[in-house]
Motif scaffolding. Structure first.
Motif, mmCIF file in Angstrom:
data_model
loop_
_atom_site.group_PDB
_atom_site.id
_atom_site.type_symbol
_atom_site.label_atom_id
_atom_site.label_comp_id
_atom_site.label_asym_id
_atom_site.label_seq_id
_atom_site.Cartn_x
_atom_site.Cartn_y
_atom_site.Cartn_z
ATOM 1 N N SER A 1 60.702 -4.324 -6.182
ATOM 2 C CA SER A 1 60.803 -3.014 -5.542
ATOM 3 C C SER A 1 61.951 -2.983 -4.537
ATOM 4 O O SER A 1 62.598 -1.944 -4.351
ATOM 5 N N GLN A 2 62.243 -4.115 -3.908
ATOM 6 C CA GLN A 2 63.388 -4.182 -3.000
ATOM 7 C C GLN A 2 64.698 -4.006 -3.764
ATOM 8 O O GLN A 2 65.618 -3.325 -3.295
ATOM 9 N N PHE A 3 64.782 -4.605 -4.949
ATOM 10 C CA PHE A 3 65.974 -4.435 -5.780
ATOM 11 C C PHE A 3 66.110 -2.986 -6.241
ATOM 12 O O PHE A 3 67.210 -2.431 -6.294
ATOM 13 N N LEU A 4 64.994 -2.373 -6.580
ATOM 14 C CA LEU A 4 65.021 -0.977 -7.016
ATOM 15 C C LEU A 4 65.436 -0.050 -5.875
ATOM 16 O O LEU A 4 66.171 0.911 -6.092
ATOM 17 N N LEU A 5 64.972 -0.358 -4.676
ATOM 18 C CA LEU A 5 65.386 0.427 -3.514
ATOM 19 C C LEU A 5 66.894 0.315 -3.312
ATOM 20 O O LEU A 5 67.563 1.314 -3.017
ATOM 21 N N MET A 6 67.415 -0.889 -3.492
ATOM 22 C CA MET A 6 68.854 -1.095 -3.358
ATOM 23 C C MET A 6 69.610 -0.247 -4.397
ATOM 24 O O MET A 6 70.656 0.343 -4.089
ATOM 25 N N GLN A 7 69.061 -0.164 -5.609
ATOM 26 C CA GLN A 7 69.693 0.666 -6.637
ATOM 27 C C GLN A 7 69.670 2.135 -6.242
ATOM 28 O O GLN A 7 70.668 2.854 -6.423
ATOM 29 N N LEU A 8 68.558 2.595 -5.705
ATOM 30 C CA LEU A 8 68.465 3.993 -5.274
ATOM 31 C C LEU A 8 69.487 4.293 -4.187
ATOM 32 O O LEU A 8 70.207 5.300 -4.253
ATOM 33 N N LYS A 9 69.577 3.425 -3.202
ATOM 34 C CA LYS A 9 70.551 3.630 -2.123
ATOM 35 C C LYS A 9 71.972 3.655 -2.684
ATOM 36 O O LYS A 9 72.812 4.441 -2.227
ATOM 37 N N GLY A 10 72.220 2.801 -3.676
ATOM 38 C CA GLY A 10 73.528 2.796 -4.309
ATOM 39 C C GLY A 10 73.840 4.124 -4.985
ATOM 40 O O GLY A 10 74.953 4.646 -4.877
ATOM 41 N N MET A 11 72.848 4.697 -5.667
ATOM 42 C CA MET A 11 73.055 5.981 -6.330
ATOM 43 C C MET A 11 73.329 7.101 -5.332
ATOM 44 O O MET A 11 74.076 8.037 -5.626
ATOM 45 N N PHE B 1 63.622 6.520 6.634
ATOM 46 C CA PHE B 1 63.134 7.638 5.823
ATOM 47 C C PHE B 1 63.162 7.298 4.339
ATOM 48 O O PHE B 1 62.172 7.503 3.621
ATOM 49 N N ILE B 2 64.287 6.778 3.867
ATOM 50 C CA ILE B 2 64.435 6.501 2.439
ATOM 51 C C ILE B 2 63.506 5.378 1.997
ATOM 52 O O ILE B 2 62.815 5.490 0.980
ATOM 53 N N SER B 3 63.456 4.302 2.759
ATOM 54 C CA SER B 3 62.627 3.149 2.386
ATOM 55 C C SER B 3 61.149 3.507 2.344
ATOM 56 O O SER B 3 60.453 3.194 1.374
ATOM 57 N N ASN B 4 60.656 4.150 3.394
ATOM 58 C CA ASN B 4 59.234 4.510 3.433
ATOM 59 C C ASN B 4 58.861 5.455 2.301
ATOM 60 O O ASN B 4 57.805 5.314 1.676
ATOM 61 N N SER B 5 59.727 6.422 2.034
ATOM 62 C CA SER B 5 59.440 7.384 0.969
ATOM 63 C C SER B 5 59.479 6.712 -0.398
ATOM 64 O O SER B 5 58.690 7.031 -1.286
ATOM 65 N N PHE B 6 60.399 5.766 -0.569
ATOM 66 C CA PHE B 6 60.509 5.076 -1.854
ATOM 67 C C PHE B 6 59.316 4.162 -2.088
ATOM 68 O O PHE B 6 58.712 4.185 -3.163
ATOM 69 N N TYR B 7 58.956 3.360 -1.106
ATOM 70 C CA TYR B 7 57.834 2.433 -1.286
ATOM 71 C C TYR B 7 56.506 3.161 -1.484
ATOM 72 O O TYR B 7 55.572 2.611 -2.069
ATOM 73 N N ALA B 8 56.428 4.405 -1.035
ATOM 74 C CA ALA B 8 55.185 5.178 -1.181
ATOM 75 C C ALA B 8 54.876 5.513 -2.637
ATOM 76 O O ALA B 8 53.737 5.855 -2.970
ATOM 77 N N ILE B 9 55.862 5.410 -3.526
ATOM 78 C CA ILE B 9 55.613 5.750 -4.935
ATOM 79 C C ILE B 9 55.028 4.571 -5.714
ATOM 80 O O ILE B 9 54.632 4.734 -6.863
ATOM 81 N N PHE B 10 54.959 3.405 -5.089
ATOM 82 C CA PHE B 10 54.457 2.223 -5.774
ATOM 83 C C PHE B 10 52.983 1.982 -5.464
ATOM 84 O O PHE B 10 52.506 2.300 -4.371
ATOM 85 N N PRO B 11 52.264 1.371 -6.406
ATOM 86 C CA PRO B 11 50.900 0.925 -6.093
ATOM 87 C C PRO B 11 50.939 -0.079 -4.954
ATOM 88 O O PRO B 11 51.945 -0.762 -4.745
ATOM 89 N N ASN C 1 57.597 -5.954 -2.751
ATOM 90 C CA ASN C 1 57.902 -7.187 -3.472
ATOM 91 C C ASN C 1 59.382 -7.200 -3.849
ATOM 92 O O ASN C 1 60.101 -6.228 -3.616
ATOM 93 N N LEU C 2 59.835 -8.302 -4.429
ATOM 94 C CA LEU C 2 61.263 -8.455 -4.679
ATOM 95 C C LEU C 2 61.786 -7.385 -5.636
ATOM 96 O O LEU C 2 62.873 -6.821 -5.429
ATOM 97 N N VAL D 1 58.736 4.677 -11.989
ATOM 98 C CA VAL D 1 57.298 4.878 -11.764
ATOM 99 C C VAL D 1 56.507 4.497 -13.008
ATOM 100 O O VAL D 1 55.458 3.838 -12.918
ATOM 101 N N THR D 2 57.011 4.880 -14.171
ATOM 102 C CA THR D 2 56.332 4.558 -15.438
ATOM 103 C C THR D 2 56.225 3.041 -15.629
ATOM 104 O O THR D 2 55.182 2.527 -16.074
ATOM 105 N N GLN D 3 57.265 2.324 -15.259
ATOM 106 C CA GLN D 3 57.291 0.876 -15.450
ATOM 107 C C GLN D 3 56.474 0.120 -14.421
ATOM 108 O O GLN D 3 56.136 -1.060 -14.622
ATOM 109 N N ASN D 4 56.128 0.766 -13.315
ATOM 110 C CA ASN D 4 55.450 0.047 -12.220
ATOM 111 C C ASN D 4 54.066 0.576 -11.895
ATOM 112 O O ASN D 4 53.496 0.245 -10.860
#
Length: 203
Positions: free
Chosen positions: A149-159, A130-140, A146-147, A199-202
């Motif tokens: 976005s994977q790091f950013l997902l890891m940060q989100l899960k950490g938060m 659920f979290i991964s699919n929803s997170f990757y959906a915000i990217f172009p 890509n690497l 989102v602004t940065q990507n």
């Protein structure tokens, strides 16, 4: 299905004691005393302390995943970013409203145990989906998976788990229902600000 109030009282007592003393530091007698029930009643309902733990964890995660699914279904028509924010809001509110057991579970998940492996192949796999699919959906499209976005997902899960791993950081500030609600509100806003920046940065 209507909950058995006595059975739930035992689960609630166990949740408090597991949080305070850990699973191995809590005895069936401790739980019975806390719940003001006979020890034999715990054996009747759950067979053992392990059975009680499994019941409590199952109950916790089924309601947790239901909260995520409901947030997603109720917000299908909005943008992927706003939908992700709604899901995060549901996650933090659920964890905060079940604060002690959330802290206990995340503490246990930091250990390599049979408990962790069982959770990983069941509930955690679904949560990650659920979290991964929803997170990757915000990217172009070209930036999904890509690497960076994977790091950013890891940060989100950490938060999403940090307040429940580092609960001692907040134990003097979050002491009642109102403060739990305020903490959830403020923490959700912090994650949303981070997401807006991502989102602004990507894009």
């Amino acid at each position: 299905m209507k909950k058995n109030p006595t059975k739930q009282k035992v689960v609630d007592a166990a949740s408090i004691l597991f949080f305070q003393n850990g699973f191995h530091g809590t005895s069936v007698r401790d739980i019975a005393d806390k719940a003001t029930v006979n020890v034999s009643l715990i054996s009747y309902y759950f067979k053992s302390k392990q059975g009680l733990l499994e019941h409590a964890v199952t109950q916790y995660y089924e309601a947790y995943l239901k909260a995520i699914e409901t947030a997603m279904l109720n917000n299908e028509s909005i943008s992927p970013l706003e939908r992700l924010k709604k899901m995060i809001e549901a996650i933090i509110h659920y964890k905060q409203s079940n604060h002690q057991f959330s802290c206990f579970i995340h503490r246990e998940l930091s250990l390599d145990s049979v408990f962790v492996r069982e959770m990983t192949v069941t509930y955690l796999a679904k949560e990650n989906y659920f979290i991964s699919n929803s997170f990757y959906a915000i990217f172009p499209k070209q930036k999904k998976n890509n690497l960076d976005s994977q790091f950013l997902l890891m940060q989100l899960k950490g938060m999403l788990i940090t307040p429940y791993i580092l609960q001692n950081e907040w134990k003097n500030q979050v002491v009642g229902t109102d403060s739990h609600n305020q903490f959830a509100k403020n923490y959700i806003r912090t994650i949303e600000n981070w997401l807006d920046y991502v989102v602004t940065q990507n894009n």
